[in-house]
Design a protein around this motif. Structure first.
Motif, PDB file in Angstrom:
ATOM      1  N   ASP B  89       0.846  -1.204   0.000  1.00  0.00           N
ATOM      2  CA  ASP B  89       0.000   0.000   0.000  1.00  0.00           C
ATOM      3  C   ASP B  89       0.876   1.246   0.000  1.00  0.00           C
ATOM      4  OD1 ASP B  89      -2.248  -1.578   0.112  1.00  0.00           O
ATOM      5  OD2 ASP B  89      -2.444  -1.484   2.285  1.00  0.00           O
ATOM      6  N   MET B  90       1.958   1.215   0.773  1.00  0.00           N
ATOM      7  CA  MET B  90       2.864   2.363   0.826  1.00  0.00           C
ATOM      8  C   MET B  90       3.510   2.612  -0.533  1.00  0.00           C
ATOM      9  SD  MET B  90       2.890   4.051   3.614  1.00  0.00           S
ATOM     10  CE  MET B  90       4.071   5.148   2.904  1.00  0.00           C
ATOM     11  N   LEU B  91       3.907   1.523  -1.174  1.00  0.00           N
ATOM     12  CA  LEU B  91       4.518   1.641  -2.503  1.00  0.00           C
ATOM     13  C   LEU B  91       3.533   2.298  -3.475  1.00  0.00           C
ATOM     14  CD1 LEU B  91       6.920   0.760  -4.441  1.00  0.00           C
ATOM     15  CD2 LEU B  91       5.630  -1.319  -4.830  1.00  0.00           C
ATOM     16  N   ASP B  92       2.277   1.837  -3.440  1.00  0.00           N
ATOM     17  CA  ASP B  92       1.252   2.429  -4.306  1.00  0.00           C
ATOM     18  C   ASP B  92       1.056   3.902  -3.972  1.00  0.00           C
ATOM     19  OD1 ASP B  92       0.945  -0.059  -5.334  1.00  0.00           O
ATOM     20  OD2 ASP B  92      -0.991  -0.492  -4.381  1.00  0.00           O
ATOM     21  N   TYR B  93       1.037   4.182  -2.689  1.00  0.00           N
ATOM     22  CA  TYR B  93       0.831   5.565  -2.259  1.00  0.00           C
ATOM     23  C   TYR B  93       1.944   6.463  -2.814  1.00  0.00           C
ATOM     24  CZ  TYR B  93       0.332   9.653   0.746  1.00  0.00           C
ATOM     25  OH  TYR B  93       0.186  10.942   1.212  1.00  0.00           O
ATOM     26  N   ALA B  94       3.172   5.998  -2.702  1.00  0.00           N
ATOM     27  CA  ALA B  94       4.307   6.796  -3.176  1.00  0.00           C
ATOM     28  C   ALA B  94       4.221   7.028  -4.681  1.00  0.00           C
ATOM     29  CB  ALA B  94       5.613   6.093  -2.815  1.00  0.00           C
ATOM     30  N   CYS B  95       3.854   5.982  -5.416  1.00  0.00           N
ATOM     31  CA  CYS B  95       3.742   6.122  -6.874  1.00  0.00           C
ATOM     32  C   CYS B  95       2.672   7.145  -7.230  1.00  0.00           C
ATOM     33  CB  CYS B  95       3.405   4.780  -7.503  1.00  0.00           C
ATOM     34  SG  CYS B  95       4.789   3.638  -7.487  1.00  0.00           S
ATOM     35  N   ASN B  96       1.519   7.041  -6.563  1.00  0.00           N
ATOM     36  CA  ASN B  96       0.437   7.991  -6.848  1.00  0.00           C
ATOM     37  C   ASN B  96       0.852   9.408  -6.516  1.00  0.00           C
ATOM     38  OD1 ASN B  96      -1.315   6.109  -7.807  1.00  0.00           O
ATOM     39  ND2 ASN B  96      -2.232   5.691  -5.794  1.00  0.00           N
ATOM     40  N   LYS B  97       1.472   9.546  -5.383  1.00  0.00           N
ATOM     41  CA  LYS B  97       1.869  10.887  -4.938  1.00  0.00           C
ATOM     42  C   LYS B  97       2.840  11.539  -5.925  1.00  0.00           C
ATOM     43  CE  LYS B  97       4.209  13.307  -1.180  1.00  0.00           C
ATOM     44  NZ  LYS B  97       3.265  14.297  -0.676  1.00  0.00           N
ATOM     45  N   LEU B  98       3.778  10.739  -6.413  1.00  0.00           N
ATOM     46  CA  LEU B  98       4.800  11.313  -7.293  1.00  0.00           C
ATOM     47  C   LEU B  98       4.411  11.231  -8.764  1.00  0.00           C
ATOM     48  CD1 LEU B  98       7.878   9.845  -5.389  1.00  0.00           C
ATOM     49  CD2 LEU B  98       7.125  12.215  -5.367  1.00  0.00           C
ATOM     50  N   GLY B  99       3.291  10.574  -9.027  1.00  0.00           N
ATOM     51  CA  GLY B  99       2.799  10.487 -10.401  1.00  0.00           C
ATOM     52  C   GLY B  99       3.653   9.599 -11.301  1.00  0.00           C
ATOM     53  N   ILE B 100       4.252   8.581 -10.732  1.00  0.00           N
ATOM     54  CA  ILE B 100       5.064   7.671 -11.542  1.00  0.00           C
ATOM     55  C   ILE B 100       4.683   6.230 -11.220  1.00  0.00           C
ATOM     56  CG2 ILE B 100       7.091   9.136 -11.930  1.00  0.00           C
ATOM     57  CD1 ILE B 100       8.349   8.004  -9.428  1.00  0.00           C
ATOM     58  N   LYS B 101       5.171   5.332 -12.065  1.00  0.00           N
ATOM     59  CA  LYS B 101       4.953   3.910 -11.785  1.00  0.00           C
ATOM     60  C   LYS B 101       6.193   3.334 -11.111  1.00  0.00           C
ATOM     61  CE  LYS B 101       1.832   2.513 -15.514  1.00  0.00           C
ATOM     62  NZ  LYS B 101       2.204   3.381 -16.643  1.00  0.00           N
ATOM     63  N   GLU B 102       6.017   2.176 -10.507  1.00  0.00           N
ATOM     64  CA  GLU B 102       7.144   1.490  -9.873  1.00  0.00           C
ATOM     65  C   GLU B 102       8.261   1.337 -10.911  1.00  0.00           C
ATOM     66  OE1 GLU B 102       9.850  -1.382  -8.833  1.00  0.00           O
ATOM     67  OE2 GLU B 102       8.260  -2.218 -10.090  1.00  0.00           O
ATOM     68  N   GLY B 103       9.483   1.704 -10.540  1.00  0.00           N
ATOM     69  CA  GLY B 103      10.606   1.587 -11.466  1.00  0.00           C
ATOM     70  C   GLY B 103      10.872   2.851 -12.265  1.00  0.00           C
ATOM     71  N   GLU B 104       9.985   3.832 -12.150  1.00  0.00           N
ATOM     72  CA  GLU B 104      10.150   5.056 -12.945  1.00  0.00           C
ATOM     73  C   GLU B 104      10.760   6.198 -12.128  1.00  0.00           C
ATOM     74  OE1 GLU B 104       6.437   4.381 -16.054  1.00  0.00           O
ATOM     75  OE2 GLU B 104       6.265   5.966 -14.550  1.00  0.00           O
ATOM     76  N   THR B 105      11.152   7.245 -12.873  1.00  0.00           N
ATOM     77  CA  THR B 105      11.745   8.429 -12.254  1.00  0.00           C
ATOM     78  C   THR B 105      10.929   9.650 -12.662  1.00  0.00           C
ATOM     79  OG1 THR B 105      13.917   7.393 -12.440  1.00  0.00           O
ATOM     80  CG2 THR B 105      13.896   9.765 -12.078  1.00  0.00           C
ATOM     81  N   THR B 106      10.760  10.589 -11.765  1.00  0.00           N
ATOM     82  CA  THR B 106      10.023  11.804 -12.121  1.00  0.00           C
ATOM     83  C   THR B 106      10.797  12.570 -13.194  1.00  0.00           C
ATOM     84  OG1 THR B 106      11.091  12.980 -10.296  1.00  0.00           O
ATOM     85  CG2 THR B 106       8.902  12.092  -9.868  1.00  0.00           C
ATOM     86  N   GLU B 107      10.079  13.354 -13.964  1.00  0.00           N
ATOM     87  CA  GLU B 107      10.700  14.022 -15.115  1.00  0.00           C
ATOM     88  C   GLU B 107      11.877  14.915 -14.736  1.00  0.00           C
ATOM     89  OE1 GLU B 107       8.018  16.063 -17.715  1.00  0.00           O
ATOM     90  OE2 GLU B 107       7.058  14.165 -18.291  1.00  0.00           O
TER      91      GLU B 107
END
Ligand SMILES: Cc1cc2nc3c(=O)[nH]c(=O)nc-3n(C[C@H](O)[C@H](O)[C@H](O)COP(=O)(O)O)c2cc1C
Ligand code: SF4
Ligand code: FES
Lengths: 452, 158
Positions: B89-107
């Motif tokens: 759930d935390m992992l999902d939360y972080a992805c949503n918050k930063l707008g990226i998918k697991e394994g990705e980097t913000t622009e």
């Protein structure tokens, strides 16, 4: 049963620092060992103590030490295994983080007993801050004459270094660890030859777990005979248990072996029972590699005897109704945990961590992960459960190192004890599709559907 | 270079290759947390081995990165013990918050989110690793605060 050996001094403020550690009796054992005992006498004491390796396999430590080849005249090494990557296990980190000199002291005595002059502590790369704690402690030990040339004027020389890994569970397997320490990929070697004959740089080597080595000072100070009086039967001494999951007080505990699982799990001094007062569903006593047990085999064995925190009692019933002490990674699950999902989780871990040398492990772990993923996500087929069983049985015993077995056993145990949960997934996919990471309805509530 | 020579000094004559992992860590830490081919070749030179011997090691171990990552890379443990205490759930939360998918980097190259396997903090989950440190007993609020601190440059990575 609150006997403390490794944690005896852990609460003393500043015990991490050399001065405080020394004032509280630290390094006394090194002095005694190097000045008044012969290497073989130390090996004998460790044999008498009955101490079994704490890394997972439980092999008698003194016996292992007695295999080291001292005749060939080749340089010998002790390598301390601080790779600690077995899911559920975090005790070695605790020891090294809070009382680092205990390990260093043990490593000096053990190296002396093995007549090794160059030893290493191999620590997993993620524990970088612990690596630095050990580096500092080793520097202090050098500065105070416990390491280096001519230790205590006895003519004994020892260099000890800490070496960091870089993220690979397989490097906890002793021959993979040696390969890794040689600067290679962590591919386990075919045994024999065993490390005691041909280990690091093809020289005689003993690999022991952090917790095992940390117990050596106490044995030298108090004798192997005294150590053997602690614990129960062949499970001598104390054991560190890393407790996690749905319990009130997760953490690392030192227990005298012989306590009942019930007391450990439910007394306030230890795990304090279940969180949120939800029912206990399953537990794993020794890290992800050992079989999971359902609630009815946790506090009692199949014979109705109390289940104890000993090597023997946890293994009582073999893999049919028992499990194993393993590395002491005690994981507790309540009824919100999905066994299928959890087994998939472990399979992903083993697939990810397989070094890929043997096809049953490389391919088998991948297949198990894939099949479990589809069952958990509501796309399972009726024949999948038998297929899983078939795959796991073909990995076990057919690989170079025990990682293959470690990947197979959790799957076998989950199917053996929780088959109905797999059936439920396959027969009622709409009930499990799109649910979050947890169980919506505990098995108790839906079991009746299966018999319709 | 002093650190590299110190590591090499830990192994006997002729066993320089043994310093591979510590040296790679030191090099990666000094170069934005990833290892380019020229860097790997340099390590081969220092350790007097063939470049392929370095490549095969770098590709084997998960801690070595062959591509740039976010300056702040959150590595969430998603193995069982953390997972049952809300790690996924935390992992999902972080992805949503930063707008990226697991394994990705913000622009902007600031943040990455990665799922990893057990980090030896099983009793203290959910947890993540950031640089050399662990952040344990995570909650959504704690994660929000952590991201804020990163943005303000308050977080030490080693
Ligand atoms: C896949 C695998 C992973 C292992 N991981 C570890 C580990 O992280 N730490 C450890 O001490 N032993 C680990 N072991 C056990 C070691 O191979 C070895 O038996 C142990 O370090 C010996 O120490 P001991 O006799 O003190 O237990 C692992 C074994 C296997 C097969
Ligand atoms: S069993 Fe798996 S991890 Fe072990 S050597 Fe074979 S492929 Fe590698
Ligand atoms: S399961 Fe997350 S740290 Fe071990």
């Amino acid at each position: 049963m609150a006997r403390k050996i490794l944690f005896e001094n852990i609460d003393i403020p500043g015990i991490k620092d050399y001065e405080v550690y020394r004032k509280n009796g630290g390094y006394r054992a090194v002095e005694k060992a190097i000045k008044t005992m012969t290497p073989d006498e130390i090996v004998e004491q460790v044999k008498t103590s009955g101490l079994r390796g704490r890394g997972g396999a439980g092999f008698p430590m003194g016996l292992k030490w007695s295999f080291i080849d001292k005749k060939s005249g080749k340089p010998r090494h002790l390598v301390v295994n601080a790779d600690e990557s077995e899911p559920g296990t975090f005790k070695d980190r605790f020891l090294m983080e809070y009382i680092p000199h205990l390990l260093i002291e043990g490593a000096i005595i053990s190296s002396f007993a093995l007549e090794a002059n160059l030893s290493y502590i191999y620590i997993r790369g993620e524990y970088m801050w612990v690596f630095k704690i050990l580096e500092k402690a080793i520097k202090e030990a050098y500065a105070n004459g416990w390491l280096g040339k001519n230790i205590l004027g006895t003519g004994y020389n020892l260099d000890l270094y800490v070496h960091c890994g870089a993220g690979a569970y397989i490097c906890g397997e002793e021959t993979a660890l040696i390969e890794s320490l040689e600067g290679k990929r962590g591919n386990p070697r075919i045994k024999p030859p065993f490390p005691a004959v041909s280990g690091l740089w093809a020289e005689p080597t003993v690999v022991n777990n952090v917790e095992s080595i940390s117990a050596v000072s106490w044995i030298v100070n108090n004798s192997g005979e005294e150590y053997a009086k602690i614990g129960l039967g062949k499970s001598t001494g104390t054991k560190l248990i890393s407790a996690s999951g749905h319990i009130k007080n997760p953490g690392v505990y030192e227990i005298e072996m012989g306590m009942t699982v019930d007391e450990f799990m439910n007394s306030d001094q230890y795990l304090g029972g279940m969180i949120d007062d939800r029912p206990l569903k399953a537990f794993i006593p020794g890290g992800s590699s050992v079989p999971i047990l359902p609630a009815n085999y946790i506090f009692k064995t199949a014979n109705g005897e109390d289940r104890l925190m000993t090597y023997e009692s946890l293994a009582d019933g073999g893999f049919t109704t028992g499990s194993s002490m393993g590395s002491g990674g005690f994981i507790v699950y309540n009824d919100s945990a999905c066994v299928v999902r959890n087994t998939w989780n472990f399979s992903r871990f083993y697939h990810h961590e397989s070094c890929g040398q043997c096809s049953p492990c490389r391919e088998g772990t991948g297949w198990m992960e894939k099949i479990l993923e589809r069952i958990e996500n509501g796309h399972g087929r009726q024949e999948d459960i038998d297929l899983l069983w078939d795959i796991q049985s073909k990995i076990e015993g057919n690989t170079i190192c025990p990682l293959g077995d470690a990947a197979a056993w959790p799957v076998a145990a989950a199917i053996r004890h929780f088959r109905e949960e797999f059936e439920y997934h396959v027969r009622f996919p709409e009930k499990i599709k799109n649910r979050n990471h947890f169980v919506n309805e505990p098995m108790e509530k839906v079991r009746h559907l299966l018999s319709l | 270079m002093a650190r590299i020579n110190e590591f090499i000094s830990h192994y006997p004559e002729g066993k320089k290759k043994s310093a591979m992992l510590p040296v790679l860590h030191a090099v990666q830490d000094a170069h934005d947390n990833w290892l380019s081919v020229p860097l790997m070749n340099k390590v081969a030179e220092i350790l007097e081995v063939h470049p392929i011997e370095v490549y095969e090691v770098v590709t084997f171990y998960t801690m070595f990165n062959q591509h740039p990552r976010g300056k702040y890379t959150f590595e969430f443990c998603r193995t069982s013990c953390c997972s049952i205490r809300g790690g996924e759930d935390m992992l999902d939360y972080a992805c949503n918050k930063l707008g990226i998918k697991e394994g990705e980097t913000t622009e902007d190259g600031m943040f990455s989110v990665v799922g990893t396997e057990c980090l030896g903090a099983c009793g203290y989950g959910p947890m993540l690793q950031l640089g050399d440190f662990y952040h344990e007993h995570l909650t959504e609020e704690k994660f929000d605060a952590l991201v804020e601190d990163c943005k303000q440059g308050k977080i030490k990575l080693d």
